[in-house]
Write a protein that holds these residues in place. Structure first.
Motif, short mmCIF file in Angstrom:
data_model
loop_
_atom_site.label_atom_id
_atom_site.label_comp_id
_atom_site.label_asym_id
_atom_site.label_seq_id
_atom_site.Cartn_x
_atom_site.Cartn_y
_atom_site.Cartn_z
N ALA A 180 0.83 -1.20 0.00
CA ALA A 180 0.00 0.00 0.00
C ALA A 180 0.87 1.26 0.00
N ARG A 181 2.09 1.12 0.50
CA ARG A 181 3.03 2.25 0.50
C ARG A 181 3.94 2.22 -0.73
N GLN A 182 3.70 1.27 -1.63
CA GLN A 182 4.59 1.09 -2.77
C GLN A 182 3.80 0.94 -4.08
N PRO A 183 3.06 1.97 -4.45
CA PRO A 183 2.28 1.88 -5.70
C PRO A 183 3.14 1.74 -6.94
N ASN A 184 4.33 2.33 -6.94
CA ASN A 184 5.21 2.21 -8.10
C ASN A 184 5.70 0.78 -8.29
N VAL A 185 6.05 0.12 -7.18
CA VAL A 185 6.49 -1.28 -7.26
C VAL A 185 5.35 -2.12 -7.83
N THR A 186 4.16 -1.93 -7.31
CA THR A 186 3.00 -2.69 -7.77
C THR A 186 2.76 -2.51 -9.26
N ARG A 187 2.93 -1.29 -9.73
CA ARG A 187 2.61 -0.98 -11.13
C ARG A 187 3.74 -1.30 -12.09
N TYR A 188 4.99 -1.04 -11.70
CA TYR A 188 6.08 -1.02 -12.68
C TYR A 188 7.08 -2.17 -12.60
N LEU A 189 7.06 -3.00 -11.58
CA LEU A 189 8.03 -4.09 -11.48
C LEU A 189 7.90 -5.02 -12.69
N ASP A 190 9.03 -5.34 -13.30
CA ASP A 190 9.08 -6.21 -14.47
C ASP A 190 8.37 -7.53 -14.20
N PRO A 191 7.42 -7.93 -15.06
CA PRO A 191 6.72 -9.22 -14.86
C PRO A 191 7.66 -10.42 -14.75
N LEU A 192 8.81 -10.38 -15.42
CA LEU A 192 9.75 -11.50 -15.34
C LEU A 192 10.30 -11.69 -13.94
N LEU A 193 10.28 -10.63 -13.14
CA LEU A 193 10.91 -10.66 -11.82
C LEU A 193 9.90 -10.72 -10.68
N ARG A 194 8.62 -10.82 -10.99
CA ARG A 194 7.59 -10.65 -9.97
C ARG A 194 7.42 -11.81 -9.01
N SER A 195 7.77 -13.01 -9.40
CA SER A 195 7.42 -14.14 -8.54
C SER A 195 8.46 -15.25 -8.58
N PRO A 196 9.67 -15.00 -8.05
CA PRO A 196 10.67 -16.08 -8.00
C PRO A 196 10.22 -17.16 -7.04
N ALA A 197 10.76 -18.35 -7.20
CA ALA A 197 10.33 -19.49 -6.39
C ALA A 197 10.53 -19.25 -4.90
N PHE A 198 11.58 -18.52 -4.52
CA PHE A 198 11.87 -18.35 -3.10
C PHE A 198 10.98 -17.29 -2.44
N ASP A 199 10.34 -16.44 -3.26
CA ASP A 199 9.50 -15.37 -2.73
C ASP A 199 8.34 -15.09 -3.67
N PRO A 200 7.37 -15.99 -3.73
CA PRO A 200 6.23 -15.80 -4.63
C PRO A 200 5.52 -14.47 -4.37
N GLY A 201 5.35 -13.71 -5.44
CA GLY A 201 4.71 -12.41 -5.30
C GLY A 201 5.60 -11.31 -4.77
N ARG A 202 6.88 -11.63 -4.53
CA ARG A 202 7.84 -10.64 -4.02
C ARG A 202 7.30 -9.94 -2.78
N ARG A 203 6.84 -10.70 -1.80
CA ARG A 203 6.33 -10.12 -0.57
C ARG A 203 7.45 -9.55 0.31
N PHE A 204 8.63 -10.17 0.26
CA PHE A 204 9.71 -9.81 1.17
C PHE A 204 10.88 -9.12 0.47
N THR A 205 10.94 -9.17 -0.84
CA THR A 205 12.08 -8.64 -1.60
C THR A 205 11.59 -7.82 -2.78
N VAL A 206 12.39 -6.84 -3.16
CA VAL A 206 12.12 -6.05 -4.37
C VAL A 206 13.45 -5.89 -5.11
N PRO A 207 13.52 -6.26 -6.38
CA PRO A 207 14.80 -6.15 -7.10
C PRO A 207 15.34 -4.72 -7.11
N TRP A 208 16.62 -4.60 -6.79
CA TRP A 208 17.31 -3.31 -6.91
C TRP A 208 17.80 -3.15 -8.36
#
Length: 387
Positions: free
Chosen positions: A132-160
């Motif tokens: 809710a505090r990260q609308p840009n991440v929600t909208r713009y994160l590359d689909p290829l990077l959105r759901s790695p096996a170790f963190d489905p949905g990128r709940r804990f990590t965001v690619p730098w």
């Protein structure tokens, strides 16, 4: 320049963590309800951010960081930016005692490689971010990077930043193209090939060359790959295993082809246009180094706002133009394309910063090495590499 991709050394910190997690030591895992501290963000407008050297834009003097200072001006949040991460395992050793014993690390935001992020997530050492505090991440994160096996949905990590582990080679000296991983094993390259020494950095591309789906590889796939590498080491085909020092080997022409990172090759090409980077037909690994908020961080909300700042396409474009890694914000491509400076605008067409459609189809995120696998696999790989 210090490497931002670690070399897994012998049975060092990474393997030790694998053994720890694999044995299920109760003191290591932190339950979700025990990860947060009282958030002081509203009354204490600051945060501490640990990152790797040379991994953020600077001005010509090297003293100012334009994108970071823009965030400070806009929000009034002061950022203590510390370039203290030189190696994933080394940094793990620095902060793991605090995390394991449920103590603050005195850092609100850290950047480490995704294979190491996976271990932090498994151990419950990082906090879930509030999207809710990260609308840009929600909208713009590359689909290829959105759901790695170790963190489905990128709940804990965001690619730098992201990158590709592929093949770099000197086309003029070699006199032909490289299009497949198997091309590395041609007779005219005997003794002129290097591979990466880090287990987590090297294995995926080599498996892909063997037709393996790296999103679901098995122990049999791993050992078959090791058998092949071991044979080529004994036969003298592989010159040596390297960290980032493959750069000088390639530049000096002691080596004609090697495993390489896309961001490094962009820099090499500026000095030697004969060097090319290829995503093999079989595919290549797409990796990331990601932002995480460690347990008991005192300024979680401030950290979440900073993460979202870097997902504004204008900010992401400014950062991408400086670091030259794969940008995790595809919308930044249009921003760069509209730049008045021709050299900057040309970066929008660089597939090593913004992979084109054909290249994206060949990129995959490898499943990480599970805790129960790590000690065995590290021992096998390091025996081949000579660590």
């Amino acid at each position: 320049m210090l490497s931002r991709r670690s070399v897994l050394r012998a049975l060092g910190g990474g393997a030790a963590l694998g053994a720890l997690a694999g044995c299920g030591v109760p003191a290591a895992y932190v339950a979700p309800g025990d990860r947060a501290a009282a958030d002081r963000s509203a009354r204490d407008r600051r945060l501490t951010w640990a990152n790797w050297p040379l991994y953020i834009d600077t001005d010509d003097s090297g003293r100012k960081r334009p994108t970071l200072e823009a965030f400070e001006r806009r929000t009034g949040i002061a950022v203590d930016y510390v370039e203290e991460i030189n190696d994933n395992d080394e940094f793990f050793g620095k902060i793991s005692p605090a995390l394991m014993n449920h103590q603050p690390t005195d850092r609100d935001l850290i950047v480490i490689s995704d294979w190491m992020c996976a271990r932090f997530v498994r151990l419950g050492w990082v906090q879930e971010m509030d999207r809710a505090r990260q609308p840009n991440v929600t909208r713009y994160l590359d689909p290829l990077l959105r759901s790695p096996a170790f963190d489905p949905g990128r709940r804990f990590t965001v690619p730098w930043q992201s990158g590709i582990t592929g093949i770099a080679y000197n086309r003029r000296e070699l006199g032909r193209e490289i299009r497949h991983v198997s091309d590395l094993w041609a007779s005219d390259l005997k003794g002129r090939v290097t591979l990466l020494s880090g287990l987590d950095e090297a294995f995926a591309l080599l498996m892909q060359g063997d037709g393996v789906d790296i999103t679901r590889w098995t122990a049999d796939d791993f050992h078959r790959m090791c058998d092949q590498v071991e044979k080529r080491v004994k036969g003298g085909h592989i010159r040596r295993f390297t960290g980032n020092d493959y750069i000088k080997d390639l530049f000096s022409r002691d080596v004609l082809a090697c495993q390489a990172y896309s961001g490094d090759v962009i820099q090499l090409q500026a000095d030697d246009p004969d060097i090319e980077f290829v995503v093999p037909e079989e595919g290549a690994e797409l990796w990331s180094e990601s932002l995480m908020i460690p347990n008991l961080a005192a300024h979680k909300t401030n950290a979440e706002r900073l993460v979202d700042h870097y997902y504004d396409p204008d900010v992401a474009a400014e950062l991408a133009a400086w670091v030259n890694y794969v940008c995790p914000v595809p919308a930044a491509q249009d921003v760069l394309a509209s730049a008045k400076d021709e050299e900057t605008a040309a970066l929008a067409e660089d597939p090593l910063i913004f992979p084109d459609t054909a290249m994206r189809r060949r990129l995959a995120i490898a499943r990480d090495i599970a805790a129960e696998e790590r000690v065995e696999f590290a021992r096998r790989w390091n025996g081949i590499v000579g660590l």
